[in-house]
Design an enzyme around this catalytic site. Structure first.
Site, PDB file in Angstrom:
ATOM      1  N   CYS A   2      46.713  12.049  -5.203  1.00  0.00           N
ATOM      2  CA  CYS A   2      46.033  13.258  -4.782  1.00  0.00           C
ATOM      3  C   CYS A   2      44.721  13.412  -5.543  1.00  0.00           C
ATOM      4  O   CYS A   2      44.352  12.584  -6.361  1.00  0.00           O
ATOM      5  CB  CYS A   2      46.915  14.474  -5.045  1.00  0.00           C
ATOM      6  SG  CYS A   2      48.569  14.338  -4.341  1.00  0.00           S
ATOM      7  N   ARG A  50      46.045  16.410  -0.922  1.00  0.00           N
ATOM      8  CA  ARG A  50      47.292  15.649  -1.006  1.00  0.00           C
ATOM      9  C   ARG A  50      47.265  14.381  -0.169  1.00  0.00           C
ATOM     10  O   ARG A  50      46.862  14.398   1.002  1.00  0.00           O
ATOM     11  CB  ARG A  50      48.471  16.518  -0.547  1.00  0.00           C
ATOM     12  CG  ARG A  50      49.815  15.820  -0.776  1.00  0.00           C
ATOM     13  CD  ARG A  50      50.973  16.650  -0.301  1.00  0.00           C
ATOM     14  NE  ARG A  50      52.248  16.017  -0.664  1.00  0.00           N
ATOM     15  CZ  ARG A  50      53.383  16.202  -0.026  1.00  0.00           C
ATOM     16  NH1 ARG A  50      53.434  17.017   1.014  1.00  0.00           N
ATOM     17  NH2 ARG A  50      54.485  15.576  -0.416  1.00  0.00           N
ATOM     18  N   GLU A  79      52.431   9.754  -9.950  1.00  0.00           N
ATOM     19  CA  GLU A  79      53.826   9.468  -9.616  1.00  0.00           C
ATOM     20  C   GLU A  79      54.621   9.380 -10.907  1.00  0.00           C
ATOM     21  O   GLU A  79      54.197   8.722 -11.865  1.00  0.00           O
ATOM     22  CB  GLU A  79      53.959   8.126  -8.867  1.00  0.00           C
ATOM     23  CG  GLU A  79      53.249   8.054  -7.537  1.00  0.00           C
ATOM     24  CD  GLU A  79      53.919   8.875  -6.451  1.00  0.00           C
ATOM     25  OE1 GLU A  79      55.097   9.269  -6.629  1.00  0.00           O
ATOM     26  OE2 GLU A  79      53.263   9.138  -5.426  1.00  0.00           O
ATOM     27  N   LEU A 263      49.359  -6.634  -3.055  1.00  0.00           N
ATOM     28  CA  LEU A 263      48.121  -7.406  -3.045  1.00  0.00           C
ATOM     29  C   LEU A 263      48.436  -8.803  -3.570  1.00  0.00           C
ATOM     30  O   LEU A 263      49.118  -8.948  -4.583  1.00  0.00           O
ATOM     31  CB  LEU A 263      47.056  -6.734  -3.900  1.00  0.00           C
ATOM     32  CG  LEU A 263      46.797  -5.248  -3.618  1.00  0.00           C
ATOM     33  CD1 LEU A 263      45.585  -4.754  -4.409  1.00  0.00           C
ATOM     34  CD2 LEU A 263      46.607  -4.988  -2.139  1.00  0.00           C
ATOM     35  N   VAL A 294      41.973 -10.790   0.057  1.00  0.00           N
ATOM     36  CA  VAL A 294      40.585 -10.542   0.433  1.00  0.00           C
ATOM     37  C   VAL A 294      39.738 -11.767   0.128  1.00  0.00           C
ATOM     38  O   VAL A 294      39.954 -12.482  -0.852  1.00  0.00           O
ATOM     39  CB  VAL A 294      40.016  -9.310  -0.306  1.00  0.00           C
ATOM     40  CG1 VAL A 294      39.954  -9.551  -1.809  1.00  0.00           C
ATOM     41  CG2 VAL A 294      38.647  -8.916   0.234  1.00  0.00           C
TER      42      VAL A 294
END
Length: 614
Positions: A2, A50, A79, A263, A294
């Protein structure tokens, strides 16, 4: 994840400031695209954006609680990975819960334990709690600084936010930069000294720090720090414990009510997390996990191996995809997109940053967001386990400065003479280095190579790692993506910090103890692959584009960067052979293209934010 913001001001009717609070809150909409909330109750105003990850239906903020006659309100970004254990303990202590989200657990923890609650948290967080009984705001930031929190104490108000952009909307906060801020930009940057907000009126709450703001003023203090202790385990026991901690950390961080991905670069760190995640998903019947990588269009045609990037990642990514059978997504970025996104990356950060390393990550995260809301990343393993070349080269170990800033004279030479004399950049850098070294908690009697490597580890964890965490947070949250970083678990970092250097490089390899801990998790060829960093573009078209941008800036008399720099020196650099190279040369980490992109970002920042220098 957030975005949070707000202000506390004594003896003023803040209900008249609702429009300002909404503007500040909405400036963080990228961090929280799913919902918005504000709350004002004199003398406190809180705003929240949020990104719904846990209990999307019931986790709205600002969140309120009443204990007896005392009211509490929280805005929170982060978190708590040990929320289930905390909730169980709080239930036993008589607390009741209306939601399944960790925000309510965090608030109940404060109600139960007060400011000491942070010592119980395992997670990534930045939050502010209004305590109506004590008439104070309590703020805290996670131990490693994964989540950001800036503040300004202006006049009789405390103003705070996840990003500078929110604070800069408040009329009491000006976009002014003084000599220290310029030194941070030109000689320390893109790293930042912990606690430094660059803007003269801004400060950053340091990692592992808390703040109490009341009518008596501000009190900040550290609630955790790295400690040096004797390491008691042998090699086998150490490898087992490293694996146990990493696996426990990852499994905690895979918890989510929205899609999670990993990733994957094909290197040791990300491959290990992806493999452990696949194993956990298989054991818990959660199906196939998605992985993302990537690269840049036509990058293979222009790749040149060097000590910082010895090989291309593509074949190794495919090796791991075949091994793990993940749902893999290959993301390729056009060079034109990369150049264009330099400006957006600066706006997301509110400061010039890591040039194309920022803009490529921003574009990467935007693509990931199309299929996931949470990603697992291998960030910080090199700082924790000693993976970078500067851990292993005597000339860098003995440079007498930060090893990622070993060409300060060259950087200082880019500045105009007046600015050099005003900000004294080399003195500033030397002071910041001395401050950092003085913090290192050496063991009694620790000397020689052992002490040297502890210092290097400490500098990497407390000075360089925050640079990459800062980048990861801004670029990912700028795209509305939450990225979790298991190697930043404070239990793992504390344990590895005290592993003797000879054991860390067991087998004669960088990150040797991590490799040993992961035996059986990864194929041997991946397990013992030489480190390769986050990929950069090697296309000469990118160099040509960013070089031309700098030349255009030099040719425009209205460019705000001109009074700060030595224009002749930069023109000479633009025509030099080094400027045509993608090899690291400018302070080891910054190539010619990155230098030009960085200068472009500085100029854009000065112009867009109307920065005053004084």
């Amino acid at each position: 994840m957030c975005g949070i913001t707000g202000f506390v001001q004594w003896n003023r009717d803040l209900t008249q400031e609702s429009e300002l609070l909404v503007r500040m809150t909405d400036s963080l909409s990228n961090r929280g695209p799913d919902a918005s909330g504000t709350w004002i109750s004199n003398p406190c105003a809180f705003g929240h954006r949020r990104l719904s990850v846990m209990d999307p239906e019931n986790g709205a903020q600002p969140m309120h609680a009443l204990q007896g006659d005392t009211s509490y309100t929280v805005v929170y970004n982060g978190e708590l990975y040990n929320a289930p254990e905390l909730k169980k303990e709080l239930l036993q202590r008589g607390h009741h819960f209306r939601t399944q989200c960790d925000t309510e657990v965090l608030l109940a923890s404060y109600i139960e334990w007060g400011p000491a609650c942070v010592e119980k948290f395992n997670g990534i967080f930045a939050f502010a709690i209004w305590d109506g009984g004590r008439e104070q705001v309590f703020m805290a930031r996670d131990r490693l600084g994964v989540k950001p929190l800036f503040y300004s104490h202006a006049k009789d108000a405390l103003i705070f936010g996840s990003e500078p952009k929110a604070l800069l909307l408040h009329p009491d906060v000006e976009a002014v930069v003084g000599p220290e801020g310029l030194a941070e930009i030109f000689i320390v940057g893109p790293a930042r000294t912990p606690g430094h907000g660059v803007y003269s009126s801004l400060h950053e709450l340091k990692p592992a720090h808390a703040m109490i703001y009341s009518r008596n003023g501000i009190k900040t203090y550290a609630y955790w720090k790295l400690e040096s202790v004797n390491h008691e385990h042998n090699l086998e026991e150490t490898a087992v414990e490293v694996r146990r901690l990493l696996q426990d950390t990852l499994e905690r961080q895979l918890a989510s009510d929205v899609p999670v991905c990993s990733l994957l670069s094909g290197g040791l760190d990300s491959s290990a997390l992806s493999a452990l995640a696949v194993d956990y998903y298989n054991r818990t019947g959660q199906g196939q996990i998605s992985t993302y990588s990537v690269d840049y269009v036509d990058n293979a045609k222009h790749f040149q191996a060097h000590s910082f990037q010895p090989g291309a990642d593509g074949p190794w990514i495919q090796r791991m995809v075949d091994e793990l059978k993940t749902d893999h997504h290959w993301i390729e970025i056009e060079n034109g997109e990369l150049v264009h996104a330099l400006s957006q990356a600066m706006l997301v950060r509110d400061l010039p940053g890591m040039a194309d390393v920022d803009s490529s990550l921003y574009l990467f995260c935007k693509e990931i967001k199309k299929g996931a809301t949470v990603a697992i990343s291998g960030e910080a393993a090199d700082e924790v386990f000693g993976g970078y070349p500067w851990f292993h080269r005597d000339e860098m170990l003995n440079s007498g400065t930060f090893p990622w800033s070993v060409a300060p004279d060259m950087r200082a030479g880019l500045l105009s003479q007046d600015i050099r004399e005003w900000i004294r950049p080399l003195d500033y850098l030397a002071d910041r280095y001395s401050d950092a070294v003085a913090e290192v908690p050496l063991l009694d009697g620790e000397t020689g190579k052992t002490a040297q490597m502890r210092v290097m580890s400490y500098l990497n964890i407390t000075r360089f790692m925050p640079t990459l965490l800062d980048r990861k947070d801004r670029m990912s949250m700028g795209a509305g993506l939450e990225v979790r970083v298991p190697y930043c678990d404070h239990r793992l970092i504390q344990y590895v910090f005290n592993i003797p250097w000879e054991m860390k490089i067991t087998g004669g390899r960088e990150k040797g103890i991590l490799r040993k801990a992961l035996e059986g998790v990864l194929p041997d060829d991946v397990l013992y692959r030489k480190k390769s960093p986050y990929p950069k573009t090697h296309n000469p078209q990118y160099l040509a584009a960013v070089k031309q941008q700098v030349l255009d800036i030099l040719d425009d008399p209205a460019s705000p960067i001109l009074p700060l720099i030595d224009k002749v020196q930069i023109r000479n650099l633009a025509s030099s052979p080094e400027a045509s190279s993608n090899l690291p040369w400018f302070g080891q980490l910054m190539s010619g293209p990155q230098l030009f992109a960085y200068l472009t970002q500085i100029n854009g920042w000065l112009k867009t934010y109307n920065v005053a220098i004084r």
